[in-house]
Design a protein around this motif. Structure first.
Motif, PDB file in Angstrom:
ATOM      1  N   THR A 151      -7.543   1.230   3.567  1.00 42.80           N
ATOM      2  CA  THR A 151      -6.476   1.535   2.608  1.00 42.80           C
ATOM      3  C   THR A 151      -6.804   0.866   1.280  1.00 42.80           C
ATOM      4  N   ASN A 152      -7.504   1.582   0.438  1.00 46.06           N
ATOM      5  CA  ASN A 152      -7.917   1.049  -0.855  1.00 46.06           C
ATOM      6  C   ASN A 152      -6.776   1.196  -1.860  1.00 46.06           C
ATOM      7  N   GLU A 192      -6.773   1.289  -5.008  1.00 41.49           N
ATOM      8  CA  GLU A 192      -7.081   2.186  -6.123  1.00 41.49           C
ATOM      9  C   GLU A 192      -7.023   3.649  -5.697  1.00 41.49           C
ATOM     10  N   ASP A 193      -7.432   3.933  -4.461  1.00 41.38           N
ATOM     11  CA  ASP A 193      -7.440   5.313  -3.965  1.00 41.38           C
ATOM     12  C   ASP A 193      -6.080   5.749  -3.431  1.00 41.38           C
ATOM     13  N   ASP A 194      -5.344   4.807  -2.848  1.00 35.96           N
ATOM     14  CA  ASP A 194      -4.062   5.127  -2.223  1.00 35.96           C
ATOM     15  C   ASP A 194      -3.040   4.029  -2.536  1.00 35.96           C
TER      16      ASP A 194
END
Length: 70
Positions: free
Chosen positions: A29-30, A32-34
């Motif tokens: 669960t990054n 920046e991505d999510d």
């Protein structure tokens, strides 16, 4: 929100287990991505740790009361 499900563990008062589950989920669960997923994960960690601390405190108080009555 079912924070235990988000963390992928059964309810526990083991803070180390909660933090380990958080770290494992953090790998996928990054922020920046999510960002929404990260916020849910972070909130789940906070609520689970608070619940664990509350449970530990309840147990300690129970045993303190039991010792006082003897």
């Amino acid at each position: 929100m079912d924070y235990w499900r988000i963390l992928g563990i059964e309810p526990t008062d083991d803070i180390d287990a909660i933090q380990k589950a958080y770290r494992e989920k953090l790998k996928i669960t990054n922020p920046e991505d999510d960002p929404q997923g990260f916020m849910r994960l972070r909130e789940a960690l906070e609520k689970a740790v608070n619940e664990a601390k509350y449970q530990q405190q309840e147990i300690e108080e129970y045993y303190e009361e039991d010792d006082a009555s003897e």
